[in-house]
Design an enzyme around this catalytic site. Structure first.
Site, PDB file in Angstrom:
ATOM      1  N   ASP A  29       0.815  -1.210   0.000  1.00 46.96           N
ATOM      2  CA  ASP A  29       0.000   0.000   0.000  1.00 46.96           C
ATOM      3  C   ASP A  29       0.851   1.264   0.000  1.00 46.96           C
ATOM      4  O   ASP A  29       2.068   1.217   0.153  1.00 46.96           O
ATOM      5  CB  ASP A  29      -0.939   0.012   1.220  1.00 46.96           C
ATOM      6  CG  ASP A  29      -0.260  -0.545   2.481  1.00 46.96           C
ATOM      7  OD1 ASP A  29       0.909  -0.214   2.716  1.00 46.96           O
ATOM      8  OD2 ASP A  29      -0.906  -1.315   3.206  1.00 46.96           O
TER       9      ASP A  29
ATOM     10  N   HIS B  65      -7.280  -5.777  10.005  1.00 46.91           N
ATOM     11  CA  HIS B  65      -6.991  -5.440   8.604  1.00 46.91           C
ATOM     12  C   HIS B  65      -5.650  -6.022   8.165  1.00 46.91           C
ATOM     13  O   HIS B  65      -4.736  -6.190   8.962  1.00 46.91           O
ATOM     14  CB  HIS B  65      -7.052  -3.927   8.360  1.00 46.91           C
ATOM     15  CG  HIS B  65      -5.903  -3.129   8.894  1.00 46.91           C
ATOM     16  ND1 HIS B  65      -6.055  -2.089   9.764  1.00 46.91           N
ATOM     17  CD2 HIS B  65      -4.558  -3.194   8.652  1.00 46.91           C
ATOM     18  CE1 HIS B  65      -4.891  -1.544  10.037  1.00 46.91           C
ATOM     19  NE2 HIS B  65      -3.955  -2.203   9.374  1.00 46.91           N
TER      20      HIS B  65
ATOM     21  N   ASN C 283      -7.744  -4.217  14.334  1.00 45.06           N
ATOM     22  CA  ASN C 283      -9.108  -4.492  13.879  1.00 45.06           C
ATOM     23  C   ASN C 283      -9.148  -5.610  12.844  1.00 45.06           C
ATOM     24  O   ASN C 283     -10.195  -5.878  12.249  1.00 45.06           O
ATOM     25  CB  ASN C 283      -9.767  -3.229  13.320  1.00 45.06           C
ATOM     26  CG  ASN C 283      -9.051  -2.681  12.086  1.00 45.06           C
ATOM     27  OD1 ASN C 283      -8.073  -3.259  11.603  1.00 45.06           O
ATOM     28  ND2 ASN C 283      -9.534  -1.559  11.566  1.00 45.06           N
TER      29      ASN C 283
ATOM     30  N   GLU D 119      -9.730  -2.769   5.361  1.00 42.96           N
ATOM     31  CA  GLU D 119     -10.396  -2.598   6.645  1.00 42.96           C
ATOM     32  C   GLU D 119     -11.591  -3.552   6.770  1.00 42.96           C
ATOM     33  O   GLU D 119     -12.042  -4.134   5.771  1.00 42.96           O
ATOM     34  CB  GLU D 119     -10.864  -1.149   6.783  1.00 42.96           C
ATOM     35  CG  GLU D 119      -9.758  -0.104   6.680  1.00 42.96           C
ATOM     36  CD  GLU D 119      -8.933   0.019   7.951  1.00 42.96           C
ATOM     37  OE1 GLU D 119      -9.021  -0.868   8.831  1.00 42.96           O
ATOM     38  OE2 GLU D 119      -8.193   1.002   8.065  1.00 42.96           O
TER      39      GLU D 119
END
Length: 248
Positions: free
Chosen positions: A67, A139, A137, A144
């Site tokens: 990313d 990801h 979380n 996400e």
């Protein structure tokens, strides 16, 4: 999918670096999927040492990063271009720039940039070994919770928890970009082998969830349960839930 406790961050990082090195050493045209963040710093330090000690020529190795932030140019100190240059690429002059793929966060046409990135993945892939971290979380990359398992490289909105976690690298939370270009979940899953590295007590809960939950888009990393060749490398803090430091 199997979990291996390497006791501490040093041994865990050495293991991941050694596995990356072995892939390159066995295939001079290897395709690597690379991650960033504090968790990967010691991995790259060890990999640099192994590459140097064995005088590897990296001119035909291809690398794909997961990313890049939207809005940060390659020279920005918090861009992943800068991270990779500072932590890996500057240490060996045989890396070939045209074989290093990191999304362009300031492309005038981010949709076309995403499409081109996916085309490069399809041209040179599949990735031989993909390194992943994991967010608290769940990801992977910047995929996400709620991200489609069919997703490919695209622009994503970052969650508040991700922005908060990454704010330690910026002057304040408001300086953290709100979007990123991220390799998609389907793109990640094309890799022949995946190693997920998780360090520190803050990752204990999400790794336990990953190991026990159903496969659900609410926890993006759960898709790894369906991949035939995944290792989760952890330290005592993740394995036992001990508080011996927080590694993001």
């Amino acid at each position: 999918m199997k979990i291996i406790n390497m006791k501490n961050a040093t041994l865990a990082s050495q293991y991941v670096a050694t596995e990356l090195f072995k892939v390159i050493d066995n295939n001079s045209a290897a395709v690597l999927g690379l991650a960033t963040g504090n968790t990967m710093l010691e991995v790259y330090r060890n990999l640099n040492t192994l590459i140097s000690a064995n005088k590897l020529n990296l001119k035909n190795v291809k690398t794909f990063n997961l990313d890049e932030y939207v809005g940060l140019n390659a020279s920005h100190p918090q861009s992943y271009h800068t991270y990779m240059r500072q932590q890996l690429f500057k240490y060996n002059d045989t890396w070939d720039e045209k074989h290093i793929f990191i999304p362009n966060g300031i492309s005038k046409d981010v949709k076309a940039e995403c499409q081109a990135y996916e085309q490069h993945l399809n041209k040179y892939g599949p990735v031989d070994i993909q390194i992943l971290g994991i967010g608290e979380n769940g990801h992977i990359g910047f995929n996400e919770p709620g991200a489609s398992f069919d997703s490919i490289t695209r622009v994503v909105d970052l969650s508040d928890s991700t922005i908060n976690a990454n704010s330690i690298h910026f002057d304040n939370k408001n300086c953290v970009p709100k979007q990123a270009i991220s390799m998609g979940i389907a793109s990640i899953m094309q890799a022949r082998r995946i190693i997920l590295l998780a360090l520190g007590a803050s990752k204990h809960t999400i790794i336990q969830q990953l190991l026990t939950c159903d496969v659900t888009e609410a926890l993006p990393a759960s898709i790894l349960q369906t991949h035939p060749n995944v290792e989760i490398i952890v330290d005592d803090a993740v394995y036992f839930g001990e508080s011996n430091g927080d590694h993001r």
